[in-house]
Design a protein around this motif. Structure first.
Motif, PDB file in Angstrom:
ATOM      1  N   VAL A 198       0.553  -1.536   0.235  1.00 20.07           N
ATOM      2  CA  VAL A 198       0.163   0.047   0.351  1.00 20.07           C
ATOM      3  C   VAL A 198       0.522   1.331  -0.046  1.00 20.07           C
ATOM      4  O   VAL A 198       0.308   1.904  -0.716  1.00 20.07           O
ATOM      5  CB  VAL A 198      -1.112  -0.105   1.196  1.00 20.07           C
ATOM      6  N   LEU A 199       2.070   0.765   1.048  1.00 21.54           N
ATOM      7  CA  LEU A 199       2.527   2.285   0.807  1.00 21.54           C
ATOM      8  C   LEU A 199       3.257   2.592  -0.697  1.00 21.54           C
ATOM      9  O   LEU A 199       3.359   4.081  -1.436  1.00 21.54           O
ATOM     10  CB  LEU A 199       3.726   2.041   1.673  1.00 21.54           C
ATOM     11  N   TYR A 211       2.159   1.671  -3.780  1.00 22.31           N
ATOM     12  CA  TYR A 211       1.572   1.949  -4.295  1.00 22.31           C
ATOM     13  C   TYR A 211       1.178   3.460  -4.226  1.00 22.31           C
ATOM     14  O   TYR A 211       1.275   4.291  -5.392  1.00 22.31           O
ATOM     15  CB  TYR A 211       0.228   1.287  -4.177  1.00 22.31           C
ATOM     16  N   MET A 212       0.683   4.085  -2.869  1.00 22.49           N
ATOM     17  CA  MET A 212       0.853   5.608  -2.330  1.00 22.49           C
ATOM     18  C   MET A 212       1.500   5.872  -3.227  1.00 22.49           C
ATOM     19  O   MET A 212       1.551   7.455  -2.854  1.00 22.49           O
ATOM     20  CB  MET A 212       0.355   5.429  -0.948  1.00 22.49           C
ATOM     21  N   ALA A 213       3.006   6.057  -3.225  1.00 22.77           N
ATOM     22  CA  ALA A 213       4.011   6.828  -3.278  1.00 22.77           C
ATOM     23  C   ALA A 213       4.293   7.019  -4.943  1.00 22.77           C
ATOM     24  O   ALA A 213       4.710   8.296  -5.658  1.00 22.77           O
ATOM     25  CB  ALA A 213       5.603   6.135  -2.384  1.00 22.77           C
ATOM     26  N   THR A 214       4.189   5.985  -5.655  1.00 23.12           N
ATOM     27  CA  THR A 214       3.982   6.674  -6.678  1.00 23.12           C
ATOM     28  C   THR A 214       3.035   6.812  -7.565  1.00 23.12           C
ATOM     29  O   THR A 214       2.835   7.735  -8.154  1.00 23.12           O
ATOM     30  CB  THR A 214       3.758   4.548  -8.198  1.00 23.12           C
ATOM     31  N   LEU A 215       1.606   7.130  -6.756  1.00 28.51           N
ATOM     32  CA  LEU A 215       0.435   7.856  -7.163  1.00 28.51           C
ATOM     33  C   LEU A 215       1.143   9.417  -6.727  1.00 28.51           C
ATOM     34  O   LEU A 215       0.366   9.929  -7.179  1.00 28.51           O
ATOM     35  CB  LEU A 215      -0.348   7.683  -6.616  1.00 28.51           C
ATOM     36  N   VAL A 216       1.437   9.924  -5.861  1.00 25.76           N
ATOM     37  CA  VAL A 216       1.877  10.833  -5.329  1.00 25.76           C
ATOM     38  C   VAL A 216       3.321  11.571  -6.154  1.00 25.76           C
ATOM     39  O   VAL A 216       3.004  12.575  -6.586  1.00 25.76           O
ATOM     40  CB  VAL A 216       2.658  11.390  -3.626  1.00 25.76           C
ATOM     41  N   SER A 237      -0.023   4.843 -13.671  1.00 27.65           N
ATOM     42  CA  SER A 237       0.580   4.394 -12.319  1.00 27.65           C
ATOM     43  C   SER A 237      -0.614   4.245 -10.543  1.00 27.65           C
ATOM     44  O   SER A 237      -0.771   3.084 -10.310  1.00 27.65           O
ATOM     45  CB  SER A 237       0.668   5.693 -10.981  1.00 27.65           C
ATOM     46  N   ALA A 238      -1.644   4.682 -11.485  1.00 30.18           N
ATOM     47  CA  ALA A 238      -3.029   3.696 -10.769  1.00 30.18           C
ATOM     48  C   ALA A 238      -3.186   2.181 -11.154  1.00 30.18           C
ATOM     49  O   ALA A 238      -3.669   1.324 -10.370  1.00 30.18           O
ATOM     50  CB  ALA A 238      -3.919   4.744 -10.677  1.00 30.18           C
TER      51      ALA A 238
END
Length: 155
Positions: free
Chosen positions: A80-81, A83-88, A100-101
Protein backbone atom coordinates in the motif's frame (compact mmCIF):
# COMPACT_ATOMS: atom_id res chain seq x y z
CA UNK A 1 -2.36 -53.50 -13.77
CA UNK A 2 -1.13 -50.89 -11.38
CA UNK A 3 2.45 -49.75 -11.49
CA UNK A 4 4.71 -50.29 -8.54
CA UNK A 5 5.86 -46.75 -7.91
CA UNK A 6 7.71 -47.29 -4.68
CA UNK A 7 7.10 -45.61 -1.36
CA UNK A 8 6.43 -41.91 -1.37
CA UNK A 9 7.92 -39.74 1.32
CA UNK A 10 5.44 -38.93 4.05
CA UNK A 11 4.51 -35.25 4.45
CA UNK A 12 6.18 -35.18 7.88
CA UNK A 13 9.58 -35.83 6.24
CA UNK A 14 8.99 -33.06 3.70
CA UNK A 15 7.96 -30.60 6.42
CA UNK A 16 10.95 -31.57 8.56
CA UNK A 17 13.30 -31.02 5.61
CA UNK A 18 11.86 -27.55 4.97
CA UNK A 19 12.10 -26.72 8.68
CA UNK A 20 15.76 -27.74 8.64
CA UNK A 21 16.43 -25.64 5.54
CA UNK A 22 14.70 -22.65 7.15
CA UNK A 23 16.68 -23.05 10.37
CA UNK A 24 19.91 -23.41 8.39
CA UNK A 25 19.13 -20.21 6.49
CA UNK A 26 18.35 -18.31 9.69
CA UNK A 27 21.52 -19.59 11.38
CA UNK A 28 23.66 -18.70 8.35
CA UNK A 29 22.25 -15.16 8.27
CA UNK A 30 22.76 -14.79 12.02
CA UNK A 31 26.36 -16.02 11.80
CA UNK A 32 27.04 -13.60 8.97
CA UNK A 33 25.58 -10.70 10.95
CA UNK A 34 27.59 -11.65 14.04
CA UNK A 35 30.76 -11.72 11.93
CA UNK A 36 29.87 -8.37 10.36
CA UNK A 37 29.34 -6.91 13.85
CA UNK A 38 32.85 -7.98 14.85
CA UNK A 39 34.38 -6.51 11.69
CA UNK A 40 32.35 -3.31 11.99
CA UNK A 41 33.05 -2.53 15.65
CA UNK A 42 36.63 -3.93 15.71
CA UNK A 43 36.57 -4.76 19.42
CA UNK A 44 39.80 -4.71 21.44
CA UNK A 45 40.33 -8.07 23.10
CA UNK A 46 38.88 -11.53 22.83
CA UNK A 47 36.05 -11.04 25.32
CA UNK A 48 34.85 -7.90 23.56
CA UNK A 49 34.98 -9.77 20.23
CA UNK A 50 32.90 -12.62 21.63
CA UNK A 51 30.39 -10.15 23.08
CA UNK A 52 30.12 -8.26 19.76
CA UNK A 53 29.67 -11.53 17.86
CA UNK A 54 27.07 -12.87 20.30
CA UNK A 55 25.17 -9.58 20.28
CA UNK A 56 25.09 -9.44 16.49
CA UNK A 57 24.07 -13.10 16.28
CA UNK A 58 21.23 -12.81 18.81
CA UNK A 59 19.86 -9.56 17.39
CA UNK A 60 19.94 -10.94 13.83
CA UNK A 61 18.26 -14.19 14.91
CA UNK A 62 15.48 -12.31 16.70
CA UNK A 63 14.93 -9.91 13.82
CA UNK A 64 14.82 -12.70 11.23
CA UNK A 65 12.32 -14.67 13.33
CA UNK A 66 10.19 -11.54 13.76
CA UNK A 67 10.37 -10.75 10.06
CA UNK A 68 9.55 -14.35 9.17
CA UNK A 69 6.51 -14.45 11.44
CA UNK A 70 4.92 -11.19 10.34
CA UNK A 71 6.06 -11.05 6.71
CA UNK A 72 2.52 -11.30 5.31
CA UNK A 73 1.27 -8.25 7.19
CA UNK A 74 4.43 -6.29 6.38
CA UNK A 75 4.05 -7.23 2.71
CA UNK A 76 0.52 -5.83 2.63
CA UNK A 77 1.47 -2.60 4.40
CA UNK A 78 4.51 -2.06 2.20
CA UNK A 79 2.45 -2.75 -0.93
CA UNK A 80 0.00 0.00 0.00
CA UNK A 81 2.82 2.42 0.85
CA UNK A 82 4.62 1.79 -2.45
CA UNK A 83 1.36 2.16 -4.37
CA UNK A 84 0.62 5.47 -2.66
CA UNK A 85 4.18 6.71 -3.23
CA UNK A 86 3.96 6.04 -6.96
CA UNK A 87 0.62 7.84 -7.11
CA UNK A 88 2.05 10.85 -5.29
CA UNK A 89 5.05 10.94 -7.62
CA UNK A 90 2.71 10.91 -10.61
CA UNK A 91 0.56 13.86 -9.48
CA UNK A 92 2.22 16.18 -11.99
CA UNK A 93 0.46 14.69 -15.00
CA UNK A 94 -2.84 12.92 -15.50
CA UNK A 95 -1.54 10.16 -17.86
CA UNK A 96 1.26 9.29 -15.43
CA UNK A 97 -1.23 9.17 -12.56
CA UNK A 98 -3.63 6.93 -14.49
CA UNK A 99 -0.83 4.56 -15.48
CA UNK A 100 0.44 4.47 -11.89
CA UNK A 101 -3.07 3.73 -10.61
CA UNK A 102 -3.92 1.05 -13.17
CA UNK A 103 -0.54 -0.64 -13.65
CA UNK A 104 1.28 -0.43 -10.31
CA UNK A 105 4.06 -2.93 -11.05
CA UNK A 106 4.97 -1.33 -14.35
CA UNK A 107 4.70 2.13 -12.77
CA UNK A 108 7.12 1.14 -10.00
CA UNK A 109 9.63 -0.12 -12.55
CA UNK A 110 9.24 3.10 -14.53
CA UNK A 111 9.72 5.34 -11.50
CA UNK A 112 12.82 3.42 -10.43
CA UNK A 113 14.16 3.74 -13.97
CA UNK A 114 13.36 7.46 -14.00
CA UNK A 115 14.76 8.15 -10.51
CA UNK A 116 18.06 6.37 -11.02
CA UNK A 117 19.50 8.85 -13.56
CA UNK A 118 17.87 11.83 -11.84
CA UNK A 119 19.35 11.11 -8.41
CA UNK A 120 22.49 9.27 -9.53
CA UNK A 121 21.89 6.58 -6.93
CA UNK A 122 19.75 3.53 -6.43
CA UNK A 123 19.32 4.41 -2.75
CA UNK A 124 16.08 6.31 -3.16
CA UNK A 125 13.31 5.44 -0.66
CA UNK A 126 11.04 4.09 -3.42
CA UNK A 127 13.79 1.84 -4.75
CA UNK A 128 14.69 0.56 -1.31
CA UNK A 129 11.05 -0.10 -0.47
CA UNK A 130 10.63 -2.08 -3.71
CA UNK A 131 13.69 -4.18 -2.80
CA UNK A 132 12.26 -4.74 0.69
CA UNK A 133 8.94 -5.71 -0.91
CA UNK A 134 10.66 -8.31 -3.08
CA UNK A 135 12.48 -9.75 -0.05
CA UNK A 136 9.23 -9.94 1.92
CA UNK A 137 7.53 -11.60 -1.03
CA UNK A 138 10.25 -14.25 -1.11
CA UNK A 139 9.93 -14.85 2.62
CA UNK A 140 6.15 -15.07 2.36
CA UNK A 141 6.34 -17.57 -0.49
CA UNK A 142 8.82 -19.80 1.29
CA UNK A 143 7.14 -19.79 4.69
CA UNK A 144 6.73 -23.12 6.36
CA UNK A 145 2.93 -22.99 6.24
CA UNK A 146 3.02 -22.58 2.47
CA UNK A 147 5.05 -25.76 2.13
CA UNK A 148 2.63 -27.60 4.42
CA UNK A 149 -0.39 -26.51 2.39
CA UNK A 150 1.33 -27.33 -0.90
CA UNK A 151 1.80 -30.89 0.21
CA UNK A 152 -1.73 -31.29 1.58
CA UNK A 153 -1.11 -30.78 5.26
CA UNK A 154 -2.71 -27.54 6.42
CA UNK A 155 -2.26 -26.61 10.07
Amino acid sequence: MTGNRGPEKPPEDIERRHDKAREFLIDALSLAMGTLAVFHYEPKGTLAGVIAFAGGYVIAKLLVELLWSCSGALLGVLSVLIYMATLVMALSSLPAMLLSALLPGIAQAYWIWALWPATGSLFHPLTLSCVAWLILLGITIFKRNLFATLFGRAR
